[in-house]
Write a protein that holds these residues in place. Structure first.
Motif, PDB file in Angstrom:
ATOM      1  N   LEU A  46      36.713  46.488  59.839  1.00  0.00           N
ATOM      2  CA  LEU A  46      36.037  46.332  61.126  1.00  0.00           C
ATOM      3  C   LEU A  46      35.208  45.051  61.177  1.00  0.00           C
ATOM      4  CD1 LEU A  46      34.965  50.021  61.793  1.00  0.00           C
ATOM      5  CD2 LEU A  46      36.738  48.710  62.984  1.00  0.00           C
ATOM      6  N   VAL A  47      34.547  44.716  60.076  1.00  0.00           N
ATOM      7  CA  VAL A  47      33.773  43.465  60.014  1.00  0.00           C
ATOM      8  C   VAL A  47      34.709  42.274  60.186  1.00  0.00           C
ATOM      9  CG1 VAL A  47      32.420  41.963  58.499  1.00  0.00           C
ATOM     10  CG2 VAL A  47      31.867  44.383  58.649  1.00  0.00           C
ATOM     11  N   ILE A  48      35.858  42.318  59.525  1.00  0.00           N
ATOM     12  CA  ILE A  48      36.821  41.211  59.625  1.00  0.00           C
ATOM     13  C   ILE A  48      37.298  41.039  61.064  1.00  0.00           C
ATOM     14  CG2 ILE A  48      39.181  40.534  59.000  1.00  0.00           C
ATOM     15  CD1 ILE A  48      38.571  41.660  56.194  1.00  0.00           C
ATOM     16  N   LEU A  49      37.524  42.137  61.752  1.00  0.00           N
ATOM     17  CA  LEU A  49      38.017  42.061  63.135  1.00  0.00           C
ATOM     18  C   LEU A  49      37.035  41.372  64.081  1.00  0.00           C
ATOM     19  CD1 LEU A  49      39.704  45.549  63.548  1.00  0.00           C
ATOM     20  CD2 LEU A  49      40.826  43.316  63.347  1.00  0.00           C
ATOM     21  N   GLN A  50      35.740  41.479  63.788  1.00  0.00           N
ATOM     22  CA  GLN A  50      34.754  40.878  64.677  1.00  0.00           C
ATOM     23  C   GLN A  50      33.946  39.770  64.019  1.00  0.00           C
ATOM     24  OE1 GLN A  50      32.078  43.909  65.980  1.00  0.00           O
ATOM     25  NE2 GLN A  50      31.668  44.651  63.934  1.00  0.00           N
ATOM     26  N   ALA A  51      34.377  39.311  62.855  1.00  0.00           N
ATOM     27  CA  ALA A  51      33.603  38.328  62.094  1.00  0.00           C
ATOM     28  C   ALA A  51      33.715  36.926  62.677  1.00  0.00           C
ATOM     29  CB  ALA A  51      34.066  38.308  60.642  1.00  0.00           C
ATOM     30  N   ASN A  52      32.628  36.187  62.530  1.00  0.00           N
ATOM     31  CA  ASN A  52      32.689  34.768  62.862  1.00  0.00           C
ATOM     32  C   ASN A  52      33.215  34.015  61.636  1.00  0.00           C
ATOM     33  OD1 ASN A  52      30.558  34.313  61.047  1.00  0.00           O
ATOM     34  ND2 ASN A  52      29.023  34.500  62.651  1.00  0.00           N
ATOM     35  N   GLN A  53      33.460  32.745  61.784  1.00  0.00           N
ATOM     36  CA  GLN A  53      34.068  31.937  60.715  1.00  0.00           C
ATOM     37  C   GLN A  53      33.245  31.965  59.426  1.00  0.00           C
ATOM     38  OE1 GLN A  53      37.063  30.711  61.025  1.00  0.00           O
ATOM     39  NE2 GLN A  53      37.122  29.818  59.003  1.00  0.00           N
ATOM     40  N   GLU A  54      31.931  32.047  59.564  1.00  0.00           N
ATOM     41  CA  GLU A  54      31.045  32.000  58.396  1.00  0.00           C
ATOM     42  C   GLU A  54      31.257  33.171  57.443  1.00  0.00           C
ATOM     43  OE1 GLU A  54      26.418  32.561  58.180  1.00  0.00           O
ATOM     44  OE2 GLU A  54      26.885  30.493  58.765  1.00  0.00           O
ATOM     45  N   VAL A  55      31.518  34.340  57.990  1.00  0.00           N
ATOM     46  CA  VAL A  55      31.662  35.522  57.133  1.00  0.00           C
ATOM     47  C   VAL A  55      33.095  36.060  57.071  1.00  0.00           C
ATOM     48  CG1 VAL A  55      29.259  36.236  57.386  1.00  0.00           C
ATOM     49  CG2 VAL A  55      30.977  37.118  58.972  1.00  0.00           C
ATOM     50  N   PHE A  56      34.023  35.449  57.791  1.00  0.00           N
ATOM     51  CA  PHE A  56      35.398  35.947  57.801  1.00  0.00           C
ATOM     52  C   PHE A  56      36.036  35.879  56.420  1.00  0.00           C
ATOM     53  CE2 PHE A  56      39.968  35.233  58.015  1.00  0.00           C
ATOM     54  CZ  PHE A  56      40.369  36.382  58.681  1.00  0.00           C
ATOM     55  N   TRP A  57      36.069  34.696  55.794  1.00  0.00           N
ATOM     56  CA  TRP A  57      36.770  34.539  54.516  1.00  0.00           C
ATOM     57  C   TRP A  57      36.135  35.310  53.372  1.00  0.00           C
ATOM     58  CZ3 TRP A  57      41.536  33.742  54.696  1.00  0.00           C
ATOM     59  CH2 TRP A  57      42.094  32.990  55.715  1.00  0.00           C
ATOM     60  N   PRO A  58      34.806  35.316  53.239  1.00  0.00           N
ATOM     61  CA  PRO A  58      34.234  36.155  52.171  1.00  0.00           C
ATOM     62  C   PRO A  58      34.594  37.628  52.334  1.00  0.00           C
ATOM     63  CG  PRO A  58      32.600  34.607  52.966  1.00  0.00           C
ATOM     64  CD  PRO A  58      33.779  34.508  53.890  1.00  0.00           C
ATOM     65  N   ASN A  59      34.570  38.110  53.572  1.00  0.00           N
ATOM     66  CA  ASN A  59      34.947  39.505  53.798  1.00  0.00           C
ATOM     67  C   ASN A  59      36.433  39.730  53.576  1.00  0.00           C
ATOM     68  OD1 ASN A  59      32.665  41.300  54.696  1.00  0.00           O
ATOM     69  ND2 ASN A  59      32.290  39.491  55.939  1.00  0.00           N
ATOM     70  N   MET A  60      37.253  38.753  53.875  1.00  0.00           N
ATOM     71  CA  MET A  60      38.688  38.872  53.621  1.00  0.00           C
ATOM     72  C   MET A  60      38.949  38.978  52.122  1.00  0.00           C
ATOM     73  SD  MET A  60      41.613  39.291  54.832  1.00  0.00           S
ATOM     74  CE  MET A  60      41.847  38.757  56.488  1.00  0.00           C
ATOM     75  N   VAL A  61      38.254  38.179  51.328  1.00  0.00           N
ATOM     76  CA  VAL A  61      38.405  38.252  49.868  1.00  0.00           C
ATOM     77  C   VAL A  61      37.946  39.623  49.372  1.00  0.00           C
ATOM     78  CG1 VAL A  61      37.629  37.294  47.667  1.00  0.00           C
ATOM     79  CG2 VAL A  61      38.212  35.766  49.552  1.00  0.00           C
ATOM     80  N   SER A  62      36.820  40.103  49.861  1.00  0.00           N
ATOM     81  CA  SER A  62      36.348  41.438  49.484  1.00  0.00           C
ATOM     82  C   SER A  62      37.359  42.504  49.869  1.00  0.00           C
ATOM     83  CB  SER A  62      35.012  41.748  50.165  1.00  0.00           C
ATOM     84  OG  SER A  62      34.012  40.902  49.722  1.00  0.00           O
ATOM     85  N   PHE A  63      37.953  42.353  51.040  1.00  0.00           N
ATOM     86  CA  PHE A  63      38.955  43.293  51.531  1.00  0.00           C
ATOM     87  C   PHE A  63      40.171  43.328  50.602  1.00  0.00           C
ATOM     88  CE2 PHE A  63      42.539  44.395  54.337  1.00  0.00           C
ATOM     89  CZ  PHE A  63      42.083  45.592  54.847  1.00  0.00           C
ATOM     90  N   ILE A  64      40.598  42.172  50.152  1.00  0.00           N
ATOM     91  CA  ILE A  64      41.751  42.093  49.241  1.00  0.00           C
ATOM     92  C   ILE A  64      41.434  42.759  47.909  1.00  0.00           C
ATOM     93  CG2 ILE A  64      43.189  40.494  47.901  1.00  0.00           C
ATOM     94  CD1 ILE A  64      42.968  38.598  50.401  1.00  0.00           C
ATOM     95  N   ILE A  65      40.261  42.461  47.352  1.00  0.00           N
ATOM     96  CA  ILE A  65      39.856  43.080  46.080  1.00  0.00           C
ATOM     97  C   ILE A  65      39.760  44.595  46.241  1.00  0.00           C
ATOM     98  CG2 ILE A  65      37.976  43.273  44.387  1.00  0.00           C
ATOM     99  CD1 ILE A  65      37.390  40.267  45.058  1.00  0.00           C
ATOM    100  N   LEU A  66      39.163  45.032  47.321  1.00  0.00           N
ATOM    101  CA  LEU A  66      39.030  46.463  47.574  1.00  0.00           C
ATOM    102  C   LEU A  66      40.392  47.123  47.756  1.00  0.00           C
ATOM    103  CD1 LEU A  66      36.772  48.578  47.946  1.00  0.00           C
ATOM    104  CD2 LEU A  66      37.034  48.240  50.386  1.00  0.00           C
ATOM    105  N   THR A  67      41.317  46.439  48.410  1.00  0.00           N
ATOM    106  CA  THR A  67      42.671  46.975  48.587  1.00  0.00           C
ATOM    107  C   THR A  67      43.372  47.123  47.240  1.00  0.00           C
ATOM    108  OG1 THR A  67      42.824  45.999  50.794  1.00  0.00           O
ATOM    109  CG2 THR A  67      44.893  46.590  49.725  1.00  0.00           C
ATOM    110  N   ILE A  68      43.194  46.150  46.360  1.00  0.00           N
ATOM    111  CA  ILE A  68      43.766  46.251  45.009  1.00  0.00           C
ATOM    112  C   ILE A  68      43.185  47.453  44.287  1.00  0.00           C
ATOM    113  CG2 ILE A  68      43.826  45.141  42.728  1.00  0.00           C
ATOM    114  CD1 ILE A  68      43.937  42.432  44.300  1.00  0.00           C
ATOM    115  N   ASN A  69      41.861  47.605  44.332  1.00  0.00           N
ATOM    116  CA  ASN A  69      41.223  48.745  43.669  1.00  0.00           C
ATOM    117  C   ASN A  69      41.684  50.068  44.259  1.00  0.00           C
ATOM    118  OD1 ASN A  69      39.840  47.064  41.965  1.00  0.00           O
ATOM    119  ND2 ASN A  69      37.894  47.241  43.012  1.00  0.00           N
ATOM    120  N   LEU A  70      41.763  50.135  45.564  1.00  0.00           N
ATOM    121  CA  LEU A  70      42.199  51.365  46.225  1.00  0.00           C
ATOM    122  C   LEU A  70      43.633  51.714  45.839  1.00  0.00           C
ATOM    123  CD1 LEU A  70      41.259  53.541  48.183  1.00  0.00           C
ATOM    124  CD2 LEU A  70      41.974  52.075  50.058  1.00  0.00           C
TER     125      LEU A  70
END
Length: 83
Positions: A46-70
């Motif tokens: 949800l954060v990624i869907l509404q994120a501005n450029q400043e926080v989009f990529w860090p959250n995308m990286v977190s999302f990828i790591i979390l997806t791997i863990n999940l």
């Protein structure tokens, strides 16, 4: 990016690596709550869907790591149940 945003996103990104390492090393997800990971995954999505450029990529990286863990948690849970 200000210092607080940088620190927060860095901590958020690196927080997933110890769990990834432990999952790969032990090949077990016995004591991990999949519900917690699912809620966190949804929150980051949800954060990624509404994120501005400043926080989009860090959250995308977190999302990828979390997806791997999940994925590893589900994989090892299925393996445990089948034995």
């Amino acid at each position: 990016m200000n210092f607080t945003t940088f620190l927060t996103t860095s901590l958020f990104i690196f927080a997933g690596f110890p769990q990834t390492y432990k999952l790969l090393k032990t090949k077990s997800s016995k004591d991990i709550s999949i519900i917690t990971y699912l809620f966190t995954w949804c929150a980051i999505a949800l954060v990624i869907l509404q994120a501005n450029q400043e926080v989009f990529w860090p959250n995308m990286v977190s999302f990828i790591i979390l997806t791997i863990n999940l994925t590893l948690i589900i994989k090892y849970d299925i393996q445990t149940r089948s034995h």
